[in-house]
Motif scaffolding. Sequence first.
Motif, PDB file in Angstrom:
ATOM      1  N   VAL A  70       0.768  -1.166   0.228  1.00 15.48           N
ATOM      2  CA  VAL A  70      -0.078  -0.071   0.184  1.00 15.48           C
ATOM      3  C   VAL A  70       0.937   1.086   0.092  1.00 15.48           C
ATOM      4  CG1 VAL A  70      -1.865   1.305   1.263  1.00 15.48           C
ATOM      5  CG2 VAL A  70      -1.977  -1.105   1.405  1.00 15.48           C
ATOM      6  N   LYS A  71       0.550   2.444  -0.696  1.00 17.65           N
ATOM      7  CA  LYS A  71       1.196   3.590  -0.838  1.00 17.65           C
ATOM      8  C   LYS A  71       0.336   4.600   0.151  1.00 17.65           C
ATOM      9  CE  LYS A  71       2.876   3.059  -5.380  1.00 17.65           C
ATOM     10  NZ  LYS A  71       2.771   3.854  -6.834  1.00 17.65           N
ATOM     11  N   ALA A  72       1.207   5.249   1.036  1.00 15.07           N
ATOM     12  CA  ALA A  72       0.719   6.301   1.896  1.00 15.07           C
ATOM     13  C   ALA A  72       1.001   7.626   1.573  1.00 15.07           C
ATOM     14  CB  ALA A  72       1.005   5.883   3.147  1.00 15.07           C
ATOM     15  N   LYS A  73       0.029   8.560   1.576  1.00 15.16           N
ATOM     16  CA  LYS A  73       0.522   9.911   0.890  1.00 15.16           C
ATOM     17  C   LYS A  73      -0.438  10.999   1.767  1.00 15.16           C
ATOM     18  CE  LYS A  73       0.845  12.836  -3.099  1.00 15.16           C
ATOM     19  NZ  LYS A  73       0.311  13.056  -4.435  1.00 15.16           N
ATOM     20  N   ARG A  74       0.397  11.840   2.363  1.00 12.83           N
ATOM     21  CA  ARG A  74      -0.331  12.830   3.024  1.00 12.83           C
ATOM     22  C   ARG A  74      -1.270  13.794   2.232  1.00 12.83           C
ATOM     23  NH1 ARG A  74      -1.476  12.999   8.352  1.00 12.83           N
ATOM     24  NH2 ARG A  74      -0.421  14.809   9.634  1.00 12.83           N
ATOM     25  N   VAL A 104      -7.625 -12.999   1.555  1.00 16.47           N
ATOM     26  CA  VAL A 104      -6.084 -12.486   1.836  1.00 16.47           C
ATOM     27  C   VAL A 104      -6.034 -11.335   2.650  1.00 16.47           C
ATOM     28  CG1 VAL A 104      -3.864 -11.808   0.825  1.00 16.47           C
ATOM     29  CG2 VAL A 104      -5.624 -13.416  -0.446  1.00 16.47           C
ATOM     30  N   LEU A 105      -5.505 -11.433   3.845  1.00 17.06           N
ATOM     31  CA  LEU A 105      -5.171 -10.229   4.670  1.00 17.06           C
ATOM     32  C   LEU A 105      -3.651 -10.187   4.877  1.00 17.06           C
ATOM     33  CD1 LEU A 105      -7.058  -8.850   6.621  1.00 17.06           C
ATOM     34  CD2 LEU A 105      -6.124 -10.439   8.438  1.00 17.06           C
ATOM     35  N   TYR A 106      -3.119  -8.772   4.586  1.00 19.35           N
ATOM     36  CA  TYR A 106      -1.884  -8.347   4.828  1.00 19.35           C
ATOM     37  C   TYR A 106      -1.405  -7.824   6.215  1.00 19.35           C
ATOM     38  CZ  TYR A 106      -2.211  -8.755  -0.340  1.00 19.35           C
ATOM     39  OH  TYR A 106      -2.465  -9.282  -1.585  1.00 19.35           O
ATOM     40  N   VAL A 107      -0.287  -8.370   6.711  1.00 22.05           N
ATOM     41  CA  VAL A 107       0.452  -7.630   7.782  1.00 22.05           C
ATOM     42  C   VAL A 107       1.636  -7.094   7.354  1.00 22.05           C
ATOM     43  CG1 VAL A 107       1.295  -7.996  10.243  1.00 22.05           C
ATOM     44  CG2 VAL A 107      -0.758  -9.282   9.434  1.00 22.05           C
ATOM     45  N   GLY A 108       1.978  -5.947   7.574  1.00 26.57           N
ATOM     46  CA  GLY A 108       3.184  -5.279   7.316  1.00 26.57           C
ATOM     47  C   GLY A 108       3.300  -3.892   7.838  1.00 26.57           C
ATOM     48  N   PHE A 130      -8.497  -2.032   2.700  1.00 28.66           N
ATOM     49  CA  PHE A 130      -7.502  -2.653   2.055  1.00 28.66           C
ATOM     50  C   PHE A 130      -7.281  -4.216   2.693  1.00 28.66           C
ATOM     51  CE2 PHE A 130      -6.836   1.660   1.237  1.00 28.66           C
ATOM     52  CZ  PHE A 130      -6.683   1.961  -0.178  1.00 28.66           C
ATOM     53  N   LYS A 131      -7.829  -4.535   3.930  1.00 30.48           N
ATOM     54  CA  LYS A 131      -7.602  -5.847   4.611  1.00 30.48           C
ATOM     55  C   LYS A 131      -6.179  -5.897   4.866  1.00 30.48           C
ATOM     56  CE  LYS A 131     -11.484  -8.418   2.712  1.00 30.48           C
ATOM     57  NZ  LYS A 131     -12.015  -9.802   2.187  1.00 30.48           N
ATOM     58  N   CYS A 132      -5.544  -4.749   5.220  1.00 32.43           N
ATOM     59  CA  CYS A 132      -4.166  -4.616   5.644  1.00 32.43           C
ATOM     60  C   CYS A 132      -4.270  -4.196   7.023  1.00 32.43           C
ATOM     61  CB  CYS A 132      -3.459  -3.399   4.976  1.00 32.43           C
ATOM     62  SG  CYS A 132      -3.120  -4.112   3.053  1.00 32.43           S
TER      63      CYS A 132
END
Length: 852
Positions: A70-74, A104-108, A130-132
């Motif tokens: 995932v990309k994060a942007k302010r 599918v679940l993501y952890v990070g 996002f199931k993250c």
Amino acid sequence: MLSKSYTNLLDLASGNFPVMMREKKRLPRVMTVPVDISELDDDQANSVASDVPSSVSQDRIIIVANQLPVKAKRRPDNKGWSFSWDDDSLLLHIKDGLPEEMEVLYVGSLRADIDPGEQDDVSQILLEKFKCVPAFLPPDILSNYYHGFCKQHLWPLFHYMLPFAANHGGRFDRSLWEAYVAANKIFSQKVIEVINPEDDYVWIHDYHLMVLPTFLRRKFIKLRMGFFLHSPFPSSEIYRTLPVREEVLKALLNADLIGFHTFDYARHFLSCCSRILGLEYQSKRGYIGLEYYGRTIGIKIMPVGIHMGQIQSILKLADKEWRVSELRQQFEGKTVLLGVDDMDIFKGVNLKLLAMEQMLKQHPKWQGRAVLVQIANPPRGKGRDLEEIQAEIHESCKRINETFGGPGYEPIVFIDRPITLSERAAYYTVAECLVVTAVRDGMNLRPYEYIVCREGVPGPGSSSKSSGPKKSMLVVSEFIGCSPSLSGAIRINPWNIESTAEALNEAISMADPEKQLRHEKHYKYVSMHDVAYWSRSFFQDLERNCKDHFRRRSWGIGLSFGFRVVALDPNFRKLSIDAIVSSYLRCKSRAIFFDYDGTVIPQATMNKRPSERVLSIINTLCADDKNTVFLVSGRARDSLGDWFSPCARLGIAAEHGYFLRQSANEEWEICGIGNEFGWMQIAEPVMQLYTESTDGSSIEKKESALVWHHRDADPGFGSSQAKEMLDHLESVLANEPVAVKSGQFIVEVKPQGVSKGVVAEKILASMSEKGRQVDFVLCIGDDRSDEDMFEVIGSATSSGILSSSASGFACTVGQKPSKAKYYLDDTSEVIMMLGELAEASDIPGPDMGSSP
């Protein structure tokens, strides 16, 4: 006493470090465990077993990696964050190969610094949309974990760079290791918050999380868990220099399936397990398995692929078509060689530039015509070594362009900025050859991307479809993971500048029909072995490897990174001393068989004589008229007869039963087929040949057998020589009445028809014929030769040797696959058990040396 490797790690492995003591809002749990999340710390007593009923019916997979896809942007107003999928992330493409109905679940972690006050809201958004599940690492842990231990220790070491000096790679810093452990602990807590141990699979990725399997296995003993390493795994000579080598290996072995890109990486890992932990692997029907405390850890070898759909969709973009035409115009009349690399010290960019320079010198015809476009992605790490490499690269570019450049021509076009996948695809399209000169790289998917881009987009209306036959050329380092799968590429040793220069010339000078054939071969492989194929294959192997999880009995033992799970077949259990004593007291005709080395005396001890306690216990057992006691060993009769001379009523079967004696007062009888040993003159010279060439090996000559020992030899070489010797001896002794067998660090040649099983069967049958049919039999041993006895005990009732109501106790020493139904952990437990039986006999042992 714990080694220094465990400094502060017992606290860390239990979650007792300051940063974890802050109270934080928890994510909604879906795990149906009747305890609070705060109770689920790494206390072994609180381990969540798999008998907890689950509320989720379908399988789900939790993918854990250092960074989320995932990309994060302010946001522009600086109020909050906006998120989007990272289309370049491999993790995002994994689900294409998973079952369609699987969640599918993501952890990070995130590539953004999220303020602690915003973390709960961000977590909620990422989970819902996002199931993250983000793992937020405190700045000090993040720095020491990622830029410290990962990039300063693991990354260089796994790429074969040793810290020879403090200013070259850096010395091992235990505080960085502790940060690595702490970070892995934080990742584990995020997994624990959302996991269903009954229904979920966990797939962990890469060297950043190599100790995570231990944290999760401590909580969920039967969890289905895989690990894939995306970097190289070094040879054992390199890996063994890591001060925490055992901790990392043991942590990885808590996974059920461990994946590598190439056979070389897997072979190095297995060699480390052998040399450091003494583990051996087996290959059966195409699958490689590593036995570890009753569990079989699968070893998966399969290189990852690319996402074909993503590359092809990029090629369709209108702006890409515009960019291609611009590049064609820029390099009109030129032959373009392309390099696309991350800026780090192992990509060999400086070596590539030197090879280009050498080619222009050796082949002046390319001056003014050949251009190397080198795209350098921003570095992921930092340090003085990287700065030195960057300075050298810029200096080389400047020198080559000044020497060979001219008006309208620069032989080196260096692009030192981030570029989009679309722009990268445009460069692939115009390049005649892709050059990869990495000195060590886990996989490197750039050649795969290049091949697909050179093929163009299949389908009607495609402009690339009408451009004629497709062709491409690859010059790739033999030290990268994708090299074995690219059989049409020109493979090079990047350290050899001259041969690399010749390879560049050969690649761009090759006739078009040959380029087309090589391209077709590569495209067929890349298109079939895409990322979906890879993830599907890995998941299927993970399913297969975990199919018996809920059938077997399992429990965890050990502290910190010594923690491991013991898994046993439901019918294979530890021998209960109370149960065997109870059965012993009820029975009237008993037979007791026991091995010697590794059973009543440890294998590693130098003094092989039995202790006074062992002799006393045996004498007491022998003094009971209801007992027939036999020592069944591979040792020579002279040694056994001398050591056990105080035990006058003890029966002894020496050399696996070739020699048999009912008691000290009787003569030895020969139980073998014959007494001709001319075959020894054939076998001994062969063994001597291998002994001379295998340091640490030796020959033991018995009256009836020859044994080649390689316990003290190099593990890999000794095992290899043993296999070769086995074939050699079987060949030269094919017409002799002997059997050639391999055992635990031995190869033995002995007469046919001689085995411990034959001894047990003969004695039991003899007792039955004399009207003393056995109603209690105990048989205990530790190695492969004892399995023959266990097999006889198992079938004795059906064959009529034992009464139908007889109690049989076949017991092996150590928790391992065996035909025995019971086990004891070590020789001390064996002696304790025999001691309990002796006490139950309630008969004082005779004086040492006296006859009954």
